[in-house]
Design a protein around this motif. Structure first.
Motif, PDB file in Angstrom:
ATOM      1  N   VAL A   4      22.396  71.754 -16.565  1.00 24.03           N
ATOM      2  CA  VAL A   4      21.015  72.479 -16.121  1.00 24.03           C
ATOM      3  C   VAL A   4      20.148  72.049 -15.469  1.00 24.03           C
ATOM      4  CG1 VAL A   4      19.527  74.361 -17.498  1.00 24.03           C
ATOM      5  CG2 VAL A   4      21.877  73.825 -18.445  1.00 24.03           C
ATOM      6  N   VAL A   5      19.950  72.131 -13.850  1.00 20.50           N
ATOM      7  CA  VAL A   5      18.846  72.178 -13.136  1.00 20.50           C
ATOM      8  C   VAL A   5      17.464  72.766 -13.651  1.00 20.50           C
ATOM      9  CG1 VAL A   5      18.380  71.298 -11.490  1.00 20.50           C
ATOM     10  CG2 VAL A   5      20.652  70.781 -11.989  1.00 20.50           C
ATOM     11  N   THR A   6      16.241  72.592 -14.021  1.00 23.38           N
ATOM     12  CA  THR A   6      15.264  73.380 -13.925  1.00 23.38           C
ATOM     13  C   THR A   6      14.545  72.888 -12.288  1.00 23.38           C
ATOM     14  OG1 THR A   6      13.483  71.279 -14.256  1.00 23.38           O
ATOM     15  CG2 THR A   6      15.195  72.489 -16.235  1.00 23.38           C
ATOM     16  N   GLY A   7      13.456  73.451 -12.142  1.00 24.70           N
ATOM     17  CA  GLY A   7      12.876  72.941 -11.121  1.00 24.70           C
ATOM     18  C   GLY A   7      13.879  73.860  -9.735  1.00 24.70           C
ATOM     19  N   ALA A   8      15.165  74.214  -9.862  1.00 25.47           N
ATOM     20  CA  ALA A   8      15.878  74.279  -9.140  1.00 25.47           C
ATOM     21  C   ALA A   8      14.393  75.327  -7.847  1.00 25.47           C
ATOM     22  CB  ALA A   8      16.715  74.949  -9.212  1.00 25.47           C
ATOM     23  N   SER A   9      13.571  75.636  -7.660  1.00 23.62           N
ATOM     24  CA  SER A   9      13.107  76.418  -6.317  1.00 23.62           C
ATOM     25  C   SER A   9      12.022  75.667  -6.302  1.00 23.62           C
ATOM     26  CB  SER A   9      12.382  77.689  -7.348  1.00 23.62           C
ATOM     27  OG  SER A   9      11.024  77.070  -7.697  1.00 23.62           O
ATOM     28  N   GLY A  10      12.436  74.419  -6.399  1.00 21.62           N
ATOM     29  CA  GLY A  10      11.267  73.048  -5.957  1.00 21.62           C
ATOM     30  C   GLY A  10      12.230  72.324  -5.245  1.00 21.62           C
ATOM     31  N   LYS A  11      11.864  71.562  -4.009  1.00 22.24           N
ATOM     32  CA  LYS A  11      12.368  70.768  -2.960  1.00 22.24           C
ATOM     33  C   LYS A  11      13.127  69.750  -3.602  1.00 22.24           C
ATOM     34  CE  LYS A  11       8.887  70.593  -0.006  1.00 22.24           C
ATOM     35  NZ  LYS A  11       8.981  71.493   1.133  1.00 22.24           N
ATOM     36  N   VAL A  12      13.095  68.589  -4.931  1.00 21.97           N
ATOM     37  CA  VAL A  12      14.059  68.078  -5.400  1.00 21.97           C
ATOM     38  C   VAL A  12      14.817  68.430  -6.283  1.00 21.97           C
ATOM     39  CG1 VAL A  12      13.986  66.087  -7.440  1.00 21.97           C
ATOM     40  CG2 VAL A  12      12.049  65.751  -5.373  1.00 21.97           C
ATOM     41  N   GLY A  13      14.739  69.564  -7.374  1.00 26.48           N
ATOM     42  CA  GLY A  13      15.569  70.279  -8.266  1.00 26.48           C
ATOM     43  C   GLY A  13      17.039  70.979  -6.526  1.00 26.48           C
ATOM     44  N   GLY A  14      16.313  71.656  -6.247  1.00 26.58           N
ATOM     45  CA  GLY A  14      16.769  72.207  -5.225  1.00 26.58           C
ATOM     46  C   GLY A  14      18.010  71.749  -4.439  1.00 26.58           C
ATOM     47  N   GLU A  15      17.420  70.378  -4.763  1.00 28.70           N
ATOM     48  CA  GLU A  15      18.362  69.219  -3.506  1.00 28.70           C
ATOM     49  C   GLU A  15      19.643  68.822  -4.314  1.00 28.70           C
ATOM     50  OE1 GLU A  15      19.849  67.449  -0.348  1.00 28.70           O
ATOM     51  OE2 GLU A  15      18.671  68.760  -0.436  1.00 28.70           O
ATOM     52  N   VAL A  16      19.069  68.549  -5.843  1.00 25.86           N
ATOM     53  CA  VAL A  16      19.868  67.938  -6.865  1.00 25.86           C
ATOM     54  C   VAL A  16      20.718  69.547  -6.887  1.00 25.86           C
ATOM     55  CG1 VAL A  16      19.885  68.343  -9.682  1.00 25.86           C
ATOM     56  CG2 VAL A  16      17.984  67.504  -7.744  1.00 25.86           C
ATOM     57  N   ALA A  17      20.524  70.314  -6.856  1.00 21.29           N
ATOM     58  CA  ALA A  17      20.914  71.524  -7.320  1.00 21.29           C
ATOM     59  C   ALA A  17      21.945  71.841  -5.706  1.00 21.29           C
ATOM     60  CB  ALA A  17      20.442  72.515  -7.442  1.00 21.29           C
ATOM     61  N   ARG A  18      22.186  72.152  -4.181  1.00 15.44           N
ATOM     62  CA  ARG A  18      22.833  71.349  -3.800  1.00 15.44           C
ATOM     63  C   ARG A  18      24.032  70.183  -3.545  1.00 15.44           C
ATOM     64  NH1 ARG A  18      18.469  74.191  -1.539  1.00 15.44           N
ATOM     65  NH2 ARG A  18      17.653  72.105  -1.492  1.00 15.44           N
ATOM     66  N   LEU A  19      23.575  69.811  -4.192  1.00 21.59           N
ATOM     67  CA  LEU A  19      24.083  68.189  -4.238  1.00 21.59           C
ATOM     68  C   LEU A  19      24.965  68.676  -5.451  1.00 21.59           C
ATOM     69  CD1 LEU A  19      22.021  64.965  -3.605  1.00 21.59           C
ATOM     70  CD2 LEU A  19      23.432  65.662  -2.145  1.00 21.59           C
ATOM     71  N   LEU A  20      25.130  68.784  -6.166  1.00 26.44           N
ATOM     72  CA  LEU A  20      26.198  69.192  -7.341  1.00 26.44           C
ATOM     73  C   LEU A  20      27.179  70.439  -7.262  1.00 26.44           C
ATOM     74  CD1 LEU A  20      23.921  68.472 -10.785  1.00 26.44           C
ATOM     75  CD2 LEU A  20      25.266  67.196  -9.696  1.00 26.44           C
ATOM     76  N   HIS A  21      26.511  71.167  -6.254  1.00 24.74           N
ATOM     77  CA  HIS A  21      27.928  72.126  -6.584  1.00 24.74           C
ATOM     78  C   HIS A  21      28.408  72.256  -5.695  1.00 24.74           C
ATOM     79  CE1 HIS A  21      28.524  75.939  -3.486  1.00 24.74           C
ATOM     80  NE2 HIS A  21      27.996  76.577  -5.064  1.00 24.74           N
ATOM     81  N   GLY A  22      29.404  73.043  -6.428  1.00 22.85           N
ATOM     82  CA  GLY A  22      30.794  72.662  -6.322  1.00 22.85           C
ATOM     83  C   GLY A  22      31.779  71.216  -6.240  1.00 22.85           C
ATOM     84  N   ALA A  23      31.000  70.383  -6.929  1.00 23.28           N
ATOM     85  CA  ALA A  23      31.432  69.241  -8.339  1.00 23.28           C
ATOM     86  C   ALA A  23      32.782  69.570  -8.961  1.00 23.28           C
ATOM     87  CB  ALA A  23      30.633  67.826  -8.480  1.00 23.28           C
TER      88      ALA A  23
END
Length: 279
Positions: A4-23
């Motif tokens: 679970v990633v909080t702050g996902a609409s922000g810069k760091v959280g959003g980038e974390v989400a993109r990096l984990l997407h599809g793993a």
């Protein structure tokens, strides 16, 4: 594994989400105060929750093996928000919390907002959950915001030095640890750039990286308060902004760590790289 990633609409959280997407082997859930602002990633769960809403947080965090707790924005009730979110995470049965803290977080840190981070770390130590603290230095990317449209960084930073870290490196470290948190359980990682520079040197590096002229103006304390007065911010926030510079001036951020390299297996991005390709 559910991450679970909080702050996902922000810069760091959003980038974390993109990096984990599809793993492979990961179920990813993104949490934010507004669903519309969350990254639109196929097959990713979304949940709406603010840190001040205990029940919404507990529902959003439910089933998480590991939670990225991105610190709340500047607010006079930020510690209350963190306490609510941490209590909700414990209630939801979260196994491990990775928290975005700050370099030198403590109750007597010169950067006043780092005191909130120190208190939040104590909450997590007492929570019963496994934890990892990512103690970020000031973001190199944010120097562009500090400079503004006139490309002048103003503040009482003197000749103090700081190893500014790229937001992209922080996001990559977070994503790597979230996928395999156990080796970093109970650790506080100092995330810095590869070299500590003064603000005057930072301005020169920004000029070289962008091809636009940047400069640093070393303000007195009185000048710093006067230049920030037009924003109409409360006193605690103005003092926080100014302490960004005085913490650098006083040497509190003059630290270069190898933790980014330890996690990623490569050197951290330089300040020039960070401002040339900001997150």
């Amino acid at each position: 594994m559910r991450i679970v990633v909080t702050g996902a609409s922000g810069k760091v959280g959003g980038e974390v989400a993109r990096l984990l997407h599809g793993a492979p082997g990961i179920t990813l859930r993104l949490v934010g105060r507004s669903l519309e602002r969350l990254p639109a990633l196929e097959g990713v769960e979304q949940a709406q929750a603010g840190f001040g809403d205990a029940d919404a947080c507990a529902a959003a965090f439910d089933g998480a093996d590991v939670l990225l707790l991105v610190s709340a924005g500047e607010a006079d009730d930020r510690l209350d928000q963190h306490r609510t979110a941490i209590d909700a995470a414990a209630r939801a049965g979260v196994g491990h919390v990775v928290y975005t803290s700050f370099l030198g977080a403590s109750d007597d840190a010169g950067f006043t907002l780092a005191r909130d981070h120190g208190a939040t770390e104590e909450m997590l130590r007492d929570s019963g959950m496994a934890w990892t603290f990512l103690r970020d230095s000031f973001y190199a990317d944010v120097l562009l915001d500090f400079a503004g449209d006139d490309r002048v960084i103003r503040g009482p930073g003197g000749t103090g030095r700081c190893a500014f870290v790229a937001r992209r490196d922080v996001a990559e470290v977070a994503a790597r640890i979230l996928r395999d948190p156990a080796p970093c359980a109970g650790r506080a990682l100092d995330l810095t750039g590869p070299v500590a520079v003064s603000l005057a040197e930072a301005a020169l590096l920004m000029t070289r990286a962008t091809g636009e002229e940047y400069e640093y103006v070393d303000e007195t304390m009185a000048e710093a308060r006067a230049s920030r007065a037009p924003y109409g911010a409360p006193d605690w926030q103005v003092e926080a902004w100014i302490s960004t510079y005085t913490a650098i001036r006083d040497g509190e951020l003059d630290l270069v760590s190898r933790h980014v390299e330890e996690v990623l297996g490569r050197a951290p991005r330089s300040l020039e790289e960070a401002v040339a390709d900001p997150l």
